[in-house]
Design a protein around this motif. Sequence first.
Motif, PDB file in Angstrom:
ATOM      1  N   ILE A  32       0.840  -1.195   0.000  1.00 52.16           N
ATOM      2  CA  ILE A  32       0.000   0.000   0.000  1.00 52.16           C
ATOM      3  C   ILE A  32       0.875   1.244   0.000  1.00 52.16           C
ATOM      4  O   ILE A  32       1.747   1.412   0.844  1.00 52.16           O
ATOM      5  CB  ILE A  32      -0.928   0.015   1.230  1.00 52.16           C
ATOM      6  CG1 ILE A  32      -1.824  -1.235   1.228  1.00 52.16           C
ATOM      7  CG2 ILE A  32      -1.786   1.278   1.230  1.00 52.16           C
ATOM      8  CD1 ILE A  32      -2.658  -1.386   2.471  1.00 52.16           C
ATOM      9  N   THR A  37      -2.560   5.313  -3.421  1.00 52.28           N
ATOM     10  CA  THR A  37      -3.655   4.353  -3.325  1.00 52.28           C
ATOM     11  C   THR A  37      -4.985   5.010  -3.696  1.00 52.28           C
ATOM     12  O   THR A  37      -5.223   6.188  -3.397  1.00 52.28           O
ATOM     13  CB  THR A  37      -3.732   3.747  -1.909  1.00 52.28           C
ATOM     14  OG1 THR A  37      -4.633   2.638  -1.924  1.00 52.28           O
ATOM     15  CG2 THR A  37      -4.197   4.766  -0.881  1.00 52.28           C
ATOM     16  N   LEU A  39      -8.296   6.039  -3.108  1.00 50.28           N
ATOM     17  CA  LEU A  39      -9.085   6.188  -1.890  1.00 50.28           C
ATOM     18  C   LEU A  39     -10.539   5.769  -2.079  1.00 50.28           C
ATOM     19  O   LEU A  39     -11.206   5.384  -1.120  1.00 50.28           O
ATOM     20  CB  LEU A  39      -9.019   7.637  -1.395  1.00 50.28           C
ATOM     21  CG  LEU A  39      -7.628   8.106  -0.951  1.00 50.28           C
ATOM     22  CD1 LEU A  39      -7.655   9.594  -0.607  1.00 50.28           C
ATOM     23  CD2 LEU A  39      -7.141   7.297   0.247  1.00 50.28           C
ATOM     24  N   LEU A  42     -10.895   2.125  -1.038  1.00 49.51           N
ATOM     25  CA  LEU A  42     -10.542   1.730   0.323  1.00 49.51           C
ATOM     26  C   LEU A  42     -11.779   1.265   1.078  1.00 49.51           C
ATOM     27  O   LEU A  42     -12.820   1.913   1.063  1.00 49.51           O
ATOM     28  CB  LEU A  42      -9.884   2.896   1.057  1.00 49.51           C
ATOM     29  CG  LEU A  42      -9.328   2.596   2.452  1.00 49.51           C
ATOM     30  CD1 LEU A  42      -8.061   3.412   2.689  1.00 49.51           C
ATOM     31  CD2 LEU A  42     -10.345   2.905   3.545  1.00 49.51           C
ATOM     32  N   LYS A 105     -16.472   2.910   4.138  1.00 48.57           N
ATOM     33  CA  LYS A 105     -15.725   3.492   3.026  1.00 48.57           C
ATOM     34  C   LYS A 105     -15.729   5.011   3.170  1.00 48.57           C
ATOM     35  O   LYS A 105     -16.468   5.585   3.976  1.00 48.57           O
ATOM     36  CB  LYS A 105     -16.374   3.112   1.692  1.00 48.57           C
ATOM     37  CG  LYS A 105     -17.771   3.714   1.504  1.00 48.57           C
ATOM     38  CD  LYS A 105     -18.343   3.383   0.135  1.00 48.57           C
ATOM     39  CE  LYS A 105     -19.721   4.028  -0.057  1.00 48.57           C
ATOM     40  NZ  LYS A 105     -20.274   3.763  -1.408  1.00 48.57           N
ATOM     41  N   THR A 160      -7.604  -2.313  -0.118  1.00 53.94           N
ATOM     42  CA  THR A 160      -7.226  -1.143  -0.909  1.00 53.94           C
ATOM     43  C   THR A 160      -7.052  -1.548  -2.364  1.00 53.94           C
ATOM     44  O   THR A 160      -7.137  -2.733  -2.716  1.00 53.94           O
ATOM     45  CB  THR A 160      -5.913  -0.507  -0.403  1.00 53.94           C
ATOM     46  OG1 THR A 160      -4.826  -1.382  -0.740  1.00 53.94           O
ATOM     47  CG2 THR A 160      -5.942  -0.254   1.093  1.00 53.94           C
TER      48      THR A 160
END
Length: 208
Positions: A32, A37, A39, A42, A105, A160
């Motif tokens: 990660i 990453t 978002l 996620l 989330k 992720t």
Amino acid sequence: MRILSLASLLLASLAAGCGHVPLTSLPKLSKIDIRTTDLSQLRAGISLPADVRPLPGGVTMTIVAMAKDGGRHERKAVLEEVRDAVELASLPVLAAPGRRFTLFKLSPADAAHLGVFREEMFAGARNEGNRGSLSLGADKACRTGEPSATPITMTGYLKTSETQDYVLLMRDFDLTAAARAIDPKIDLATAIPPCEGLPNSPLTAPRA
């Protein structure tokens, strides 16, 4: 003085040195990159005893940027519960009988807001050498039954864009013991109040 809440203990931290992440999860978590990453992908999952429920607005994500010159900057956002039936139906089995699994989330607006913060802190030559970390926390919970002498344990997962699946962050972490290690006199009935009648409680019907 900050009043200790049992559920305010850290759910998970991807900063170096987090002592509760299983060794078998580290290879996936190491992939990660907080700087890049996605978002919007996620997801954070919490497994708790069936009679303990996180309250709306009680699960948060914090991104910390540590500048090479020693400065520290952070942004926090409240995670929202995932209620999409299709996504929930596709989940692997992450909770045992007698447990309640809740998935969270970032909202699109918060994902965009944190994305701007990352751009400011990590993009460009001027930010080379800056370091970052991500943490998830829970600080609001309630119970549907009477206080129990049984330890309250929590299991946490993270997914992720890099991991592509749910990675175990901690298994059966004893929140009761952790809270009493900080404050032996903590009143669990007060730290986790009854859900019924609480503002924004999962058991409280919204007003028309």
